[in-house]
Design a protein around this motif. Structure first.
Motif, mmCIF file in Angstrom:
data_model
loop_
_atom_site.group_PDB
_atom_site.id
_atom_site.type_symbol
_atom_site.label_atom_id
_atom_site.label_comp_id
_atom_site.label_asym_id
_atom_site.label_seq_id
_atom_site.Cartn_x
_atom_site.Cartn_y
_atom_site.Cartn_z
ATOM 1 N N GLU A 157 50.138 -52.628 -62.632
ATOM 2 C CA GLU A 157 49.773 -53.199 -63.930
ATOM 3 C C GLU A 157 49.244 -52.109 -64.862
ATOM 4 O O GLU A 157 49.542 -52.093 -66.056
ATOM 5 C CB GLU A 157 48.722 -54.291 -63.742
ATOM 6 N N ILE A 158 48.447 -51.185 -64.300
ATOM 7 C CA ILE A 158 47.953 -50.060 -65.102
ATOM 8 C C ILE A 158 49.128 -49.229 -65.597
ATOM 9 O O ILE A 158 49.164 -48.791 -66.757
ATOM 10 C CB ILE A 158 46.993 -49.180 -64.272
ATOM 11 N N ARG A 159 50.101 -49.019 -64.737
ATOM 12 C CA ARG A 159 51.285 -48.244 -65.104
ATOM 13 C C ARG A 159 52.029 -48.919 -66.263
ATOM 14 O O ARG A 159 52.503 -48.247 -67.195
ATOM 15 C CB ARG A 159 52.194 -48.086 -63.881
ATOM 16 N N HIS A 215 46.261 -60.397 -64.979
ATOM 17 C CA HIS A 215 45.227 -60.171 -63.973
ATOM 18 C C HIS A 215 44.362 -61.416 -63.779
ATOM 19 O O HIS A 215 43.911 -61.702 -62.653
ATOM 20 C CB HIS A 215 44.355 -58.986 -64.397
ATOM 21 N N GLN A 254 39.972 -44.730 -68.399
ATOM 22 C CA GLN A 254 40.715 -45.982 -68.541
ATOM 23 C C GLN A 254 41.124 -46.529 -67.178
ATOM 24 O O GLN A 254 40.996 -47.733 -66.905
ATOM 25 C CB GLN A 254 41.962 -45.741 -69.419
ATOM 26 N N ILE A 255 41.600 -45.637 -66.326
ATOM 27 C CA ILE A 255 41.997 -46.047 -64.976
ATOM 28 C C ILE A 255 40.786 -46.576 -64.211
ATOM 29 O O ILE A 255 40.853 -47.616 -63.542
ATOM 30 C CB ILE A 255 42.634 -44.866 -64.214
ATOM 31 N N LEU A 290 50.049 -41.672 -62.692
ATOM 32 C CA LEU A 290 49.177 -42.245 -63.715
ATOM 33 C C LEU A 290 48.452 -41.159 -64.500
ATOM 34 O O LEU A 290 47.886 -41.428 -65.564
ATOM 35 C CB LEU A 290 48.141 -43.177 -63.066
ATOM 36 N N TYR A 332 45.835 -40.537 -58.100
ATOM 37 C CA TYR A 332 46.374 -41.033 -59.366
ATOM 38 C C TYR A 332 47.465 -40.099 -59.900
ATOM 39 O O TYR A 332 48.429 -40.551 -60.512
ATOM 40 C CB TYR A 332 45.244 -41.173 -60.395
ATOM 41 N N GLN A 352 50.020 -48.385 -69.395
ATOM 42 C CA GLN A 352 50.118 -46.986 -69.847
ATOM 43 C C GLN A 352 51.440 -46.729 -70.569
ATOM 44 O O GLN A 352 51.479 -46.014 -71.572
ATOM 45 C CB GLN A 352 49.994 -46.037 -68.649
ATOM 46 N N MET A 357 39.916 -50.078 -65.348
ATOM 47 C CA MET A 357 40.854 -51.079 -64.847
ATOM 48 C C MET A 357 40.683 -51.324 -63.344
ATOM 49 O O MET A 357 40.737 -52.453 -62.865
ATOM 50 C CB MET A 357 42.303 -50.645 -65.142
ATOM 51 N N ARG A 358 40.448 -50.232 -62.604
ATOM 52 C CA ARG A 358 40.301 -50.379 -61.150
ATOM 53 C C ARG A 358 39.011 -51.102 -60.786
ATOM 54 O O ARG A 358 38.959 -51.861 -59.817
ATOM 55 C CB ARG A 358 40.350 -49.014 -60.471
ATOM 56 N N VAL A 405 42.294 -54.382 -61.339
ATOM 57 C CA VAL A 405 43.679 -54.376 -61.822
ATOM 58 C C VAL A 405 44.529 -53.492 -60.912
ATOM 59 O O VAL A 405 44.100 -52.421 -60.493
ATOM 60 C CB VAL A 405 43.748 -53.876 -63.286
#
Length: 214
Positions: free
Chosen positions: A62-64, A80, A49-50, A25, A20, A67, A53-54, A58
């Motif tokens: 998309e996480i990026r 998603h 949070q990551i 991230l 990450y 963020q 989402m994972r 996700v």
């Protein structure tokens, strides 16, 4: 905090934490005295949070976006959900096809695989994506080269240790001869390790990058 403390606290492996970080991230600060990463409560919160989402599936991109503030959590979830709906349709098509095949009383050797594959191709052209277990079979190909390399390294390592033992026993062997003999197992070890690296790269060529699953 050190990475092992974060690992235990969040339940994410060190390998994933580093991944990450490499993806941008997570950006822990560096200790000014020794240059080591120094994780804080903010980094722990980001990792949680990551992780959330994972676990929901996700994507990293998309996480990026979430963020950076480009997308809100709601935006990300709506996007998603579209992906999940597509996956559900794919799974439903697979279930329907497998269900029809449960009525097949033929042995595999007698099955008209071409007809079924033709049907699957038509479904794929309409947007369905089927699971491909062939990609997972690739991992099996790594077993033989790794096993051979380990066996060779152990054998040559034992040979080198034997040479060193002879040298330590005060046997009168010219240094140049000793160096040449000792170089043989070392060269062999280097060669097989290099061959293993090349083989792994060859096997991995064209395969999906598992890093996206971290």
């Amino acid at each position: 905090m050190k990475i092992n403390e974060v690992e235990a606290l969040v339940g994410i492996t060190r390998k994933n934490i580093r991944f990450y970080e490499s993806e941008g991230l997570l950006t822990p600060r560096r200790n000014s005295e020794n240059g080591y990463r120094d994780y804080g409560e903010g980094d722990v919160a980001v990792l949680r949070q990551i992780k959330l989402m994972r676990k929901l599936g996700v994507s990293l991109e998309e996480i990026r976006q979430m963020q950076s503030g480009t997308h809100t959590v709601g935006d990300g979830m709506r996007r998603h959900l579209i992906s999940l709906e597509r996956d559900r349709r794919n799974l439903e098509e697979s279930i329907a096809l497998c269900t029809r095949l449960t009525d097949c009383q033929e042995r595999l050797i007698d099955l008209d695989a071409e007809a079924v594959l033709t049907e699957m191709t038509a479904l794929e052209q309409s947007g369905t994506t089927f699971q491909d277990k062939q990609r997972r079979d690739v991992g099996i190909r790594y077993v033989a080269p790794v096993a051979i390399t380990l066996a060779t390294v152990l054998l040559m390592g034992g040979f080198a240790a034997l040479i060193l033992l002879v040298m330590a026993s005060d046997a009168e062997i010219p240094p140049l001869v000793t160096a040449c003999i000792l170089a043989v197992p070392l060269i062999v070890i280097a060669g097989v390790v290099y061959a293993l690296v090349q083989r792994i790269q060859e096997i991995g060529k064209g395969e999906e990058d598992d890093a996206k699953d971290y």
